[in-house]
Design a protein around this motif. Structure first.
Motif, PDB file in Angstrom:
ATOM      1  N   MET A   1       0.852  -1.212   0.000  1.00 54.45           N
ATOM      2  CA  MET A   1       0.000   0.000   0.000  1.00 54.45           C
ATOM      3  C   MET A   1       0.868   1.235   0.000  1.00 54.45           C
ATOM      4  O   MET A   1       1.887   1.271   0.679  1.00 54.45           O
ATOM      5  N   HIS A   2       0.474   2.225  -0.750  1.00 51.15           N
ATOM      6  CA  HIS A   2       1.228   3.492  -0.836  1.00 51.15           C
ATOM      7  C   HIS A   2       1.258   4.152   0.534  1.00 51.15           C
ATOM      8  O   HIS A   2       0.234   4.371   1.177  1.00 51.15           O
ATOM      9  N   LEU A   3       2.475   4.469   1.008  1.00 51.21           N
ATOM     10  CA  LEU A   3       2.631   4.989   2.366  1.00 51.21           C
ATOM     11  C   LEU A   3       1.882   6.280   2.586  1.00 51.21           C
ATOM     12  O   LEU A   3       1.251   6.484   3.610  1.00 51.21           O
ATOM     13  N   SER A   4       1.933   7.203   1.575  1.00 54.04           N
ATOM     14  CA  SER A   4       1.350   8.532   1.780  1.00 54.04           C
ATOM     15  C   SER A   4      -0.174   8.517   1.779  1.00 54.04           C
ATOM     16  O   SER A   4      -0.795   9.499   2.123  1.00 54.04           O
ATOM     17  N   ALA A 172       5.534  -1.081   4.623  1.00 56.58           N
ATOM     18  CA  ALA A 172       6.425  -0.854   5.756  1.00 56.58           C
ATOM     19  C   ALA A 172       6.029  -1.814   6.874  1.00 56.58           C
ATOM     20  O   ALA A 172       4.861  -2.205   6.981  1.00 56.58           O
ATOM     21  N   PRO A 173       6.970  -2.226   7.713  1.00 52.99           N
ATOM     22  CA  PRO A 173       6.620  -3.118   8.829  1.00 52.99           C
ATOM     23  C   PRO A 173       5.615  -2.459   9.755  1.00 52.99           C
ATOM     24  O   PRO A 173       5.539  -1.230   9.852  1.00 52.99           O
ATOM     25  N   PRO A 177       7.291   3.597  12.705  1.00 52.85           N
ATOM     26  CA  PRO A 177       6.636   4.695  13.443  1.00 52.85           C
ATOM     27  C   PRO A 177       6.052   5.795  12.563  1.00 52.85           C
ATOM     28  O   PRO A 177       5.391   6.696  13.061  1.00 52.85           O
ATOM     29  N   VAL A 178       6.301   5.738  11.248  1.00 58.07           N
ATOM     30  CA  VAL A 178       5.864   6.792  10.336  1.00 58.07           C
ATOM     31  C   VAL A 178       4.607   6.350   9.608  1.00 58.07           C
ATOM     32  O   VAL A 178       4.542   5.251   9.069  1.00 58.07           O
ATOM     33  N   ILE A 179       3.611   7.236   9.609  1.00 60.86           N
ATOM     34  CA  ILE A 179       2.328   6.899   8.996  1.00 60.86           C
ATOM     35  C   ILE A 179       2.225   7.375   7.548  1.00 60.86           C
ATOM     36  O   ILE A 179       1.473   6.833   6.747  1.00 60.86           O
ATOM     37  N   ALA A 180       2.985   8.412   7.201  1.00 62.30           N
ATOM     38  CA  ALA A 180       2.944   8.973   5.853  1.00 62.30           C
ATOM     39  C   ALA A 180       4.162   9.860   5.653  1.00 62.30           C
ATOM     40  O   ALA A 180       4.874  10.198   6.605  1.00 62.30           O
ATOM     41  N   SER A 181       4.393  10.230   4.399  1.00 63.25           N
ATOM     42  CA  SER A 181       5.540  11.070   4.066  1.00 63.25           C
ATOM     43  C   SER A 181       5.163  12.037   2.955  1.00 63.25           C
ATOM     44  O   SER A 181       4.354  11.708   2.076  1.00 63.25           O
ATOM     45  N   GLU A 182       5.739  13.217   3.007  1.00 65.04           N
ATOM     46  CA  GLU A 182       5.655  14.135   1.873  1.00 65.04           C
ATOM     47  C   GLU A 182       6.285  13.436   0.666  1.00 65.04           C
ATOM     48  O   GLU A 182       7.274  12.715   0.828  1.00 65.04           O
ATOM     49  N   PRO A 183       5.753  13.609  -0.542  1.00 62.43           N
ATOM     50  CA  PRO A 183       6.344  12.938  -1.710  1.00 62.43           C
ATOM     51  C   PRO A 183       7.838  13.220  -1.827  1.00 62.43           C
ATOM     52  O   PRO A 183       8.280  14.358  -1.657  1.00 62.43           O
TER      53      PRO A 183
END
Length: 668
Positions: A1-4, A172-173, A177-183
């Protein structure tokens, strides 16, 4: 699944359920003139609970899904007052006078102030990471090996966002701890309308704020406003805005040489149609000194290497003035404004102004200044048009007393974010040495832009330049660093537009307002900037208020009065907190609620940072300078008002309801 996009609309329901359960069921507030009013914010006596609607929201007659539909499609990002909370539903209305219907809590986000966040330009910073919890962000910033851990997080976030050859993305596993990221492969365009409301704030470490935010992108409801075509190879427009006053002859001549050399390089690289030059000349007031001939003038609109002849001929005819101006400062802002407004930028996806001068700009209190905006306002004006400004400041011995003022002004005019700017000083101990150094620096910058276009056209993604510049770097080395940084940011901006990059969709997350990589090195560089969501009507209301207060104070000679200070402060605080609040013609101070509006704001404008006693301690000169800045803000509001392309209508025909994200720095 796409992180962002890991959390999208279904998860908004989860957050809003939690918020609804935790919210105090406050009694309706008493509003003068109304029998009842919206719910109060917890612990407040005059601030109402509000939410901002998501795309797809609708209003119903009762708090259930099968109730009569009162409004099928609420305009995205409409700010609504909350009158009641019942289970998964909110009773809301657009004004504080009466409710309009029931809204599903999952289709709204709390909006207890009018502040939202924008990503800063990607000049020397990493993508913003959205953390699941405050504890996870705190643990990273407390770690001794923070930079190493951060690199690993960025690598995993990037891998999760990029599709593999089979089209799938790497998950991501679950412990990540990160739910999303700026592109990471392109910026979210400044023209892309998204909201990032601030839900909470923590001052855990010095110099950085931890912010609990949501991130909402309207999808197809908002159209990315690109004047330039998205197809085809990138095109870069470089406008040379040059001082042609009496002292600038060597630099005028060298400008022609540089343009010719860069055109030659473009032709060798077979990119004759991908880079265009334009030239604007400026001097100073012809009213003060009639022999100057002009204040500012377009010498040539954009011309590519394919039609370079006319530009070169026009530039060759440019001469320095034969008489001195009324002041050492020149009207450089007139040249920049003319370049922004009158050149045809529409064909160029990347846009750069090279300002060349050996003097500062005319000050705000100079009656001969032709542009009412100051350097900060003109910087914002250019950036909203997608134009970057680079200032080349020639420092000659004759202008030594002016150097400090000029540098401060041009750093502000070319500001990127925080204290970063596109400012370069050119040392000119003699005219010949100054001209030589100027030519080298200008060619380095222009070549950097050409290289960016070449890399982008060939599909090569540039790597982020190293931040370090040698302490004793030559002007050419500093120019090369600036060109690399600017070229990298321009490429990301171009790719973000062509790929239509969206902001992440996140219900509840934590971010740092500073770039984490720089924070790990004990440096500060903002990753986000604060803006205020205003309608056209609200901005016009602010403009009218400020103008009336200033006019009255100047007419009565009472600019140092309590009423003046509190009037300006009230207007600014109301915009930041609740611009729709009914005030019965009084300001917040007169209503006795000013301190509550200021208390708890995570960010504040210039006047909000002043105490009343600070205002009284100011000298007449300092108060006059402050009032001149307010007048400059008013001039910027006029430009906002007529900048139709950057207002988001969401399909509304009434222009008064269109919205704009006005930088907090542009409030009084």
């Amino acid at each position: 699944m796409h992180l962002s996009v890991r959390l999208c609309l279904p998860l908004f329901a989860t957050l809003c359920l939690c918020l609804a359960a935790a919210a105090a069921q406050a009694e309706p507030a008493s509003v003068p003139g109304y029998s009842s009013g919206p719910l109060l914010q917890q612990g407040k006596k005059s601030l109402f609970q509000r939410v901002v609607s998501h795309p797809g929201a609708s209003l119903r007659a009762e708090p259930r899904a099968d109730a009569t539909v009162l409004q099928k499609a609420v305009v995205p990002f409409t700010v609504l007052y909350v009158y009641a909370r019942q289970g998964d539903w909110l009773r809301v209305g657009p004004s504080a006078s009466q409710p309009a219907g029931w809204l599903e809590a999952a289709h709204a986000t709390d909006w207890n102030q009018s502040l939202t966040l924008l990503f800063t330009p990607r000049t020397g910073r990493d993508p913003v990471l959205f953390f699941k919890t405050e504890q996870a962000l705190n643990a990273l910033c407390s770690a001794e090996d923070m930079e190493k851990q951060l690199d690993a997080l960025l690598k995993t976030a990037s891998a999760s966002a990029k599709p593999a050859r089979n089209g799938a993305t790497a998950d991501a596993p679950s412990t990540f701890p990160v739910i999303a990221s700026e592109p990471g492969d392109g910026a979210v365009s400044e023209k892309r309308f998204y909201l990032m409301p601030i839900l909470a704030m923590r001052d855990t470490f010095d110099g950085v704020k931890f912010l609990r935010v949501a991130s909402i992108d309207p999808g197809d409801y908002a159209k990315s406003k690109n004047a330039q075509p998205r197809n085809g190879l990138p095109k870069t427009g470089i406008a040379i805005v040059i001082d042609t006053s009496i002292s600038m002859k060597p630099y005028i001549e060298q400008s022609l040489n540089v343009v010719r050399q860069v055109y030659d390089k473009i032709e060798r690289d077979k990119m004759a149609d991908n880079v265009g030059f334009a030239v604007v000349a400026f001097r100073s007031s012809t009213t003060a000194t009639q022999g100057l001939e002009y204040v500012s003038r377009v010498i040539s609109d954009f011309a590519t290497a394919e039609n370079r002849k006319n530009l070169e001929e026009e530039l060759a005819q440019v001469r320095e003035a034969t008489v001195s101006s009324h002041d050492f400062n020149e009207d450089s802002l007139a040249g920049v404004y003319k370049a922004v407004e009158e050149l045809n930028w529409s064909e160029y996806s990347s846009r750069l102004i090279l300002l060349i001068t050996d003097a500062g700009p005319l000050s705000g209190d100079d009656k001969y200044a032709s542009v009412r905006m100051g350097v900060n306002e003109l910087n914002d004006f250019a950036r909203q048009k997608g134009i970057w400004i680079t200032a080349l400041h020639v420092k000659s011995p004759g202008g030594s007393r002016n150097h400090g003022y000029a540098e401060q002004s041009y750093r502000a005019l070319s500001r990127l974010s925080g204290n970063r700017s596109n400012y370069l000083a050119v040392s000119a101990p003699t005219p010949a040495e100054g001209a030589r150094q100027f030519a080298a620096v200008t060619k380095t910058l222009a070549d950097g832009m050409v290289d960016m276009v070449k890399n982008t056209a060939s599909g090569r993604i540039m790597t982020r330049p190293r931040d370090e510049t040698p302490q004793r770097a030559t002007p050419e080395q500093r120019a090369a660093q600036l060109a690399a940084t600017l070229g990298y940011a321009m490429q990301l901006e171009y790719l973000g537009r062509t790929r239509e990059n969206q902001a992440p969709s996140v219900v509840n997350s934590w971010i740092a307002d500073m770039d984490l990589k720089r924070l790990a090195r004990h440096e500060q560089s903002p990753s986000v900037e604060v803006a205020v969501l205003l309608t056209k009507n609200q901005l016009n209301d602010l403009s009218a208020q400020l103008k009336a207060i200033i006019d009255n104070a100047e007419r009565t000679k009472k600019t140092d009065s309590r009423d003046f200070f509190q009037g300006i402060l009230s207007a600014s605080a109301r915009m930041a907190r609740d611009p729709s609040l009914p005030t019965q013609g009084k300001n917040l101070a007169e209503l006795g609620i000013l301190s509550e509006f200021l208390d708890g704001l995570p960010y504040k404008s210039d006047i909000m940072l002043l105490r009343e006693e600070d205002w009284y301690r100011m000298s007449i000169g300092e108060q006059t300078a402050f009032i001149n800045r307010l007048k400059s803000r008013l001039a910027r509001y006029e430009e906002y008002d007529r900048d139709r392309a950057n207002w988001e209508s969401f399909g509304q025909s009434n222009a008064g309801d269109w919205v704009y994200r006005v930088p907090l720095s542009m409030l009084p």
